[in-house]
Design a protein around this motif. Sequence first.
Motif, PDB file in Angstrom:
ATOM      1  N   VAL A 215       1.958  -7.104  -7.860  1.00  0.00           N
ATOM      2  CA  VAL A 215       1.368  -6.202  -8.920  1.00  0.00           C
ATOM      3  C   VAL A 215       2.105  -6.565 -10.452  1.00  0.00           C
ATOM      4  O   VAL A 215       1.417  -6.615 -11.212  1.00  0.00           O
ATOM      5  CB  VAL A 215       1.794  -4.828  -8.739  1.00  0.00           C
ATOM      6  N   ALA A 216       3.517  -6.864 -10.236  1.00  0.00           N
ATOM      7  CA  ALA A 216       4.200  -7.315 -11.390  1.00  0.00           C
ATOM      8  C   ALA A 216       3.755  -8.708 -12.014  1.00  0.00           C
ATOM      9  O   ALA A 216       3.804  -8.667 -13.192  1.00  0.00           O
ATOM     10  CB  ALA A 216       5.744  -7.228 -11.294  1.00  0.00           C
ATOM     11  N   TYR A 217       3.309  -9.442 -11.109  1.00  0.00           N
ATOM     12  CA  TYR A 217       3.115 -10.815 -11.834  1.00  0.00           C
ATOM     13  C   TYR A 217       1.419 -10.855 -12.145  1.00  0.00           C
ATOM     14  O   TYR A 217       0.988 -11.821 -12.680  1.00  0.00           O
ATOM     15  CB  TYR A 217       2.922 -11.804 -10.572  1.00  0.00           C
ATOM     16  N   LEU A 218       0.534  -9.858 -11.710  1.00  0.00           N
ATOM     17  CA  LEU A 218      -0.761  -9.677 -12.434  1.00  0.00           C
ATOM     18  C   LEU A 218      -0.948 -10.089 -13.850  1.00  0.00           C
ATOM     19  O   LEU A 218      -2.009 -10.578 -14.236  1.00  0.00           O
ATOM     20  CB  LEU A 218      -1.353  -8.436 -12.008  1.00  0.00           C
ATOM     21  N   PRO A 219      -0.111  -9.260 -14.507  1.00  0.00           N
ATOM     22  CA  PRO A 219      -0.251  -9.659 -16.091  1.00  0.00           C
ATOM     23  C   PRO A 219      -0.345 -11.185 -16.492  1.00  0.00           C
ATOM     24  O   PRO A 219      -0.927 -11.504 -17.464  1.00  0.00           O
ATOM     25  CB  PRO A 219       0.880  -8.788 -16.694  1.00  0.00           C
ATOM     26  N   ALA A 220       0.604 -11.939 -15.686  1.00  0.00           N
ATOM     27  CA  ALA A 220       0.524 -13.374 -15.894  1.00  0.00           C
ATOM     28  C   ALA A 220      -0.627 -14.024 -15.782  1.00  0.00           C
ATOM     29  O   ALA A 220      -0.999 -15.213 -16.156  1.00  0.00           O
ATOM     30  CB  ALA A 220       1.495 -14.030 -14.992  1.00  0.00           C
ATOM     31  N   VAL A 221      -1.603 -13.450 -14.847  1.00  0.00           N
ATOM     32  CA  VAL A 221      -2.961 -14.117 -14.478  1.00  0.00           C
ATOM     33  C   VAL A 221      -3.811 -13.832 -15.482  1.00  0.00           C
ATOM     34  O   VAL A 221      -4.578 -14.903 -15.880  1.00  0.00           O
ATOM     35  CB  VAL A 221      -3.123 -13.607 -12.947  1.00  0.00           C
TER      36      VAL A 221
ATOM     37  N   LEU B 226      10.453  -1.582  12.272  1.00  0.00           N
ATOM     38  CA  LEU B 226      10.257  -1.049  10.904  1.00  0.00           C
ATOM     39  C   LEU B 226      10.957  -1.610   9.799  1.00  0.00           C
ATOM     40  O   LEU B 226      10.616  -1.520   8.831  1.00  0.00           O
ATOM     41  CB  LEU B 226      10.055   0.635  11.317  1.00  0.00           C
ATOM     42  N   ALA B 227      12.353  -1.705  10.404  1.00  0.00           N
ATOM     43  CA  ALA B 227      13.338  -1.914   9.559  1.00  0.00           C
ATOM     44  C   ALA B 227      12.956  -3.551   8.968  1.00  0.00           C
ATOM     45  O   ALA B 227      13.352  -3.817   7.632  1.00  0.00           O
ATOM     46  CB  ALA B 227      14.588  -2.501  10.226  1.00  0.00           C
ATOM     47  N   LEU B 228      12.129  -4.487   9.452  1.00  0.00           N
ATOM     48  CA  LEU B 228      11.620  -5.636   9.103  1.00  0.00           C
ATOM     49  C   LEU B 228      10.434  -5.397   8.250  1.00  0.00           C
ATOM     50  O   LEU B 228      10.075  -6.006   7.130  1.00  0.00           O
ATOM     51  CB  LEU B 228      11.425  -6.708  10.270  1.00  0.00           C
ATOM     52  N   GLY B 229       9.671  -4.539   8.632  1.00  0.00           N
ATOM     53  CA  GLY B 229       8.279  -4.325   8.234  1.00  0.00           C
ATOM     54  C   GLY B 229       8.155  -3.749   6.857  1.00  0.00           C
ATOM     55  O   GLY B 229       7.327  -4.011   5.825  1.00  0.00           O
ATOM     56  N   VAL B 230       9.273  -3.077   6.306  1.00  0.00           N
ATOM     57  CA  VAL B 230       9.499  -2.164   5.020  1.00  0.00           C
ATOM     58  C   VAL B 230       9.574  -3.381   4.107  1.00  0.00           C
ATOM     59  O   VAL B 230       8.951  -3.015   2.874  1.00  0.00           O
ATOM     60  CB  VAL B 230      10.637  -1.378   5.124  1.00  0.00           C
ATOM     61  N   TRP B 231       9.667  -4.682   4.276  1.00  0.00           N
ATOM     62  CA  TRP B 231       9.621  -5.754   3.258  1.00  0.00           C
ATOM     63  C   TRP B 231       8.208  -6.034   2.648  1.00  0.00           C
ATOM     64  O   TRP B 231       8.106  -6.605   1.808  1.00  0.00           O
ATOM     65  CB  TRP B 231      10.593  -6.963   3.564  1.00  0.00           C
ATOM     66  N   ALA B 232       7.243  -5.499   3.250  1.00  0.00           N
ATOM     67  CA  ALA B 232       6.002  -5.778   2.865  1.00  0.00           C
ATOM     68  C   ALA B 232       5.650  -4.881   1.649  1.00  0.00           C
ATOM     69  O   ALA B 232       5.083  -5.419   0.673  1.00  0.00           O
ATOM     70  CB  ALA B 232       4.857  -5.182   3.894  1.00  0.00           C
ATOM     71  N   GLY B 233       6.455  -4.013   1.457  1.00  0.00           N
ATOM     72  CA  GLY B 233       6.432  -3.019   0.148  1.00  0.00           C
ATOM     73  C   GLY B 233       6.796  -3.885  -1.320  1.00  0.00           C
ATOM     74  O   GLY B 233       6.422  -3.632  -2.171  1.00  0.00           O
ATOM     75  N   LEU B 234       7.969  -4.765  -0.876  1.00  0.00           N
ATOM     76  CA  LEU B 234       8.536  -5.466  -1.952  1.00  0.00           C
ATOM     77  C   LEU B 234       7.561  -6.403  -2.477  1.00  0.00           C
ATOM     78  O   LEU B 234       7.401  -6.827  -3.556  1.00  0.00           O
ATOM     79  CB  LEU B 234       9.772  -6.042  -1.651  1.00  0.00           C
ATOM     80  N   ALA B 235       6.616  -7.039  -1.503  1.00  0.00           N
ATOM     81  CA  ALA B 235       5.935  -8.155  -1.834  1.00  0.00           C
ATOM     82  C   ALA B 235       4.688  -7.616  -2.694  1.00  0.00           C
ATOM     83  O   ALA B 235       4.122  -8.262  -3.470  1.00  0.00           O
ATOM     84  CB  ALA B 235       5.169  -8.798  -0.642  1.00  0.00           C
ATOM     85  N   VAL B 236       4.192  -6.256  -2.455  1.00  0.00           N
ATOM     86  CA  VAL B 236       3.218  -5.501  -3.065  1.00  0.00           C
ATOM     87  C   VAL B 236       3.611  -5.518  -4.680  1.00  0.00           C
ATOM     88  O   VAL B 236       3.073  -5.711  -5.548  1.00  0.00           O
ATOM     89  CB  VAL B 236       2.884  -4.279  -2.414  1.00  0.00           C
ATOM     90  N   VAL B 237       4.925  -4.996  -4.662  1.00  0.00           N
ATOM     91  CA  VAL B 237       5.535  -4.824  -5.900  1.00  0.00           C
ATOM     92  C   VAL B 237       5.525  -6.156  -6.638  1.00  0.00           C
ATOM     93  O   VAL B 237       5.180  -6.363  -8.074  1.00  0.00           O
ATOM     94  CB  VAL B 237       7.087  -4.383  -6.036  1.00  0.00           C
ATOM     95  N   GLY B 238       6.035  -7.308  -6.256  1.00  0.00           N
ATOM     96  CA  GLY B 238       5.998  -8.365  -6.871  1.00  0.00           C
ATOM     97  C   GLY B 238       4.771  -8.770  -7.373  1.00  0.00           C
ATOM     98  O   GLY B 238       4.528  -9.383  -8.292  1.00  0.00           O
TER      99      GLY B 238
ATOM    100  N   MET C 163       8.377 -13.159 -13.053  1.00  0.00           N
ATOM    101  CA  MET C 163       9.061 -14.278 -12.319  1.00  0.00           C
ATOM    102  C   MET C 163      10.367 -13.756 -11.305  1.00  0.00           C
ATOM    103  O   MET C 163      10.442 -14.138 -10.070  1.00  0.00           O
ATOM    104  CB  MET C 163       9.782 -15.548 -13.158  1.00  0.00           C
ATOM    105  N   VAL C 164      11.107 -12.840 -11.837  1.00  0.00           N
ATOM    106  CA  VAL C 164      12.185 -12.558 -11.255  1.00  0.00           C
ATOM    107  C   VAL C 164      11.748 -11.684 -10.072  1.00  0.00           C
ATOM    108  O   VAL C 164      12.163 -11.756  -8.677  1.00  0.00           O
ATOM    109  CB  VAL C 164      13.048 -11.478 -12.115  1.00  0.00           C
ATOM    110  N   LEU C 165      10.746 -10.576 -10.320  1.00  0.00           N
ATOM    111  CA  LEU C 165      10.212  -9.833  -9.071  1.00  0.00           C
ATOM    112  C   LEU C 165       9.512 -10.674  -7.954  1.00  0.00           C
ATOM    113  O   LEU C 165       9.607 -10.414  -6.746  1.00  0.00           O
ATOM    114  CB  LEU C 165       9.232  -8.848  -9.683  1.00  0.00           C
ATOM    115  N   ALA C 166       8.883 -11.996  -8.468  1.00  0.00           N
ATOM    116  CA  ALA C 166       8.276 -12.732  -7.366  1.00  0.00           C
ATOM    117  C   ALA C 166       9.181 -13.390  -6.646  1.00  0.00           C
ATOM    118  O   ALA C 166       9.325 -13.330  -5.185  1.00  0.00           O
ATOM    119  CB  ALA C 166       7.292 -13.859  -8.118  1.00  0.00           C
ATOM    120  N   ALA C 167      10.557 -13.847  -7.220  1.00  0.00           N
ATOM    121  CA  ALA C 167      11.496 -14.449  -6.645  1.00  0.00           C
ATOM    122  C   ALA C 167      12.195 -13.768  -5.774  1.00  0.00           C
ATOM    123  O   ALA C 167      12.821 -14.239  -4.697  1.00  0.00           O
ATOM    124  CB  ALA C 167      12.465 -15.145  -7.921  1.00  0.00           C
ATOM    125  N   LEU C 168      12.449 -12.318  -5.937  1.00  0.00           N
ATOM    126  CA  LEU C 168      13.070 -11.376  -5.333  1.00  0.00           C
ATOM    127  C   LEU C 168      12.536 -11.594  -3.712  1.00  0.00           C
ATOM    128  O   LEU C 168      13.210 -11.094  -2.781  1.00  0.00           O
ATOM    129  CB  LEU C 168      12.953 -10.333  -5.608  1.00  0.00           C
TER     130      LEU C 168
END
Length: 369
Positions: free
Chosen positions: A165-171, A151-163, A1-6
């Motif tokens: 992947v972290a939320y997958l176990p809840a599925v 590029l400074a804006l595009g790097v935030w795509a990586g945080l979405a990937v982390v979120g 939940m926290v990683l998704a909210a980030l």
Amino acid sequence: MVLAALNLRPVISAFGPLLPQIQEDLGVSAATVSLLTSIPLVCWGLLALVAPALVRRRSAETVIVLCLGLIGVGAALRAGPTLSWILGGTVLVGAGIAVVNVLLPSLLRRDFPERLGLMTGLYTTAVVSGATVASAASVPLRSALGGSWRLALGVWAGLAVVGAVAYLPAVFGRPARVEARDAQAPAGRNPATLALTLFMGTQSLVFFTWLTWLPRLLVESGLSGAQAGALLSLGNLVQLPFTLFVPVLAARLPTARPLVFGLCALMALGLAGLLWWPQTPLLWTLLLGAGSGSAFPLALYFIAHRARSAGEVPRLSATVQGVGYLIAATGPLLFGALHDLTGAWTLPLGLLLAWTGVVLVTGLWASER
């Protein structure tokens, strides 16, 4: 939940410190560049309303993972070469955030009904933490990436990937239509809907307007881009203790009205200071952060608290946040247009200060038991 909210704010708050360069490179007006902040708010408003329908076919957890993927794709597109690419990515980001905005708070009421204040605080703290990190990192990231704001804006795509992947176990193991079997929403419209919607909309308008334009205002006052970004980061950072403890206090107090008076006073002082005594921007930025950091979690707490059942929360949350963010979307655009029209910050800041009085009225109404 926290990683998704980030993931719910970085792609928005990262724009502020980079706005002067973005506007110059794209060759557009202040009102046009403010669309990059206003479009996500419009998406949050329009697409939040479809979130309850999505969870009739899939579990909320599955929908959240898919939306985090959408946020990642949109963040990558915003590193594109033209304004049309950037606007397209902004729409995708706004769509993904819109649905997660609605579903995560509803899961708090469903899964943590006895600890609603604390869990709302943790959720909003994660949201604001994402905004804080993004606003602080924007200028340093641009410098580290060869001066490229794309590029400074595009790097935030990586945080979405982390979120995601972290939320997958809840599925895994979650029934496909778990919400459909949960307690059904009571029939009829919740009488608190209008008050909650107006409070969400007015406090969000004030927050997203100063979040978007404060760095530009500070740069024109003589600060460097790095200094303006650092002040914006402090304005987000000071929100953290308020986002955590205000919902807890609201759950324990007999009425939340003292909290409404306090947060509106903080926002009004911050805006008045920028308007009349801009020589001390640090103090005014901290006051704005404290006020907005109290208003946002209180609005979310009101939604979960005043819902008549756990089954009603997604529908109530969709309406309140959907219409509320449509109201908020007008703020950055109008503020930028007034600055273009007058060439100064006096009229836009004065109007935003007056709007804080509307936040007070709607907050008092929403806090009624």
